[in-house]
Design an enzyme around this catalytic site. Structure first.
Site, PDB file in Angstrom:
ATOM      1  N   ILE A  42      48.464  33.784  41.318  1.00 31.98           N
ATOM      2  CA  ILE A  42      47.335  34.516  40.750  1.00 31.98           C
ATOM      3  C   ILE A  42      47.168  35.860  41.462  1.00 31.98           C
ATOM      4  O   ILE A  42      47.530  36.014  42.618  1.00 31.98           O
ATOM      5  CB  ILE A  42      46.017  33.713  40.839  1.00 31.98           C
ATOM      6  N   CYS A  43      46.625  36.822  40.721  1.00 35.50           N
ATOM      7  CA  CYS A  43      46.237  38.109  41.289  1.00 35.50           C
ATOM      8  C   CYS A  43      45.029  38.591  40.483  1.00 35.50           C
ATOM      9  O   CYS A  43      44.364  37.791  39.830  1.00 35.50           O
ATOM     10  CB  CYS A  43      47.396  39.108  41.286  1.00 35.50           C
ATOM     11  N   ARG A  44      44.776  39.890  40.513  1.00 34.56           N
ATOM     12  CA  ARG A  44      43.595  40.403  39.806  1.00 34.56           C
ATOM     13  C   ARG A  44      43.763  40.314  38.298  1.00 34.56           C
ATOM     14  O   ARG A  44      42.879  39.846  37.589  1.00 34.56           O
ATOM     15  CB  ARG A  44      43.330  41.856  40.228  1.00 34.56           C
TER      16      ARG A  44
END
Length: 101
Positions: A65-67
């Site tokens: 996951i990231c932004r």
């Protein structure tokens, strides 16, 4: 380049709420993670992934996951090439509606 597996924030949320044991890796920077991450996620900034390969198990699945899903996508392509079973959470934390810590 082979396509990577994707998972939606809603699918991850359902798995978290069902109590599934997930290997979620948050590749955002420290200041982004400080604003909230998925409970149980492990923080490994994107730039440290190549130096952290020994901490991954090719027999396990990992959700990155990231932004927005862009950086985690790059990480997934890289790790998939190394032989790891990875999923990219598309939409990232921008679309996450579950609990954060």
């Amino acid at each position: 380049m082979e396509e990577i597996q994707i998972i939606t924030p809603e699918q991850v949320k359902a798995k978290v709420e069902a109590g599934e044991k997930l290997n979620i890796i948050d590749v955002r920077e420290e200041e982004e993670v400080a604003l909230g991450t998925i409970p149980g996620a492990i923080h490994i900034p994107m730039g440290e992934i190549p130096f952290s390969l020994a901490s991954f198990d090719k027999n396990k699945e990992y959700i990155f996951i990231c932004r927005s899903g862009n950086r985690s996508g790059h990480v997934c392509y890289y790790l998939q090439e190394q032989g790891f079973n990875v999923w990219n959470m598309i939409g990232g934390m921008l679309e996450w509606t579950g609990k954060t810590i």
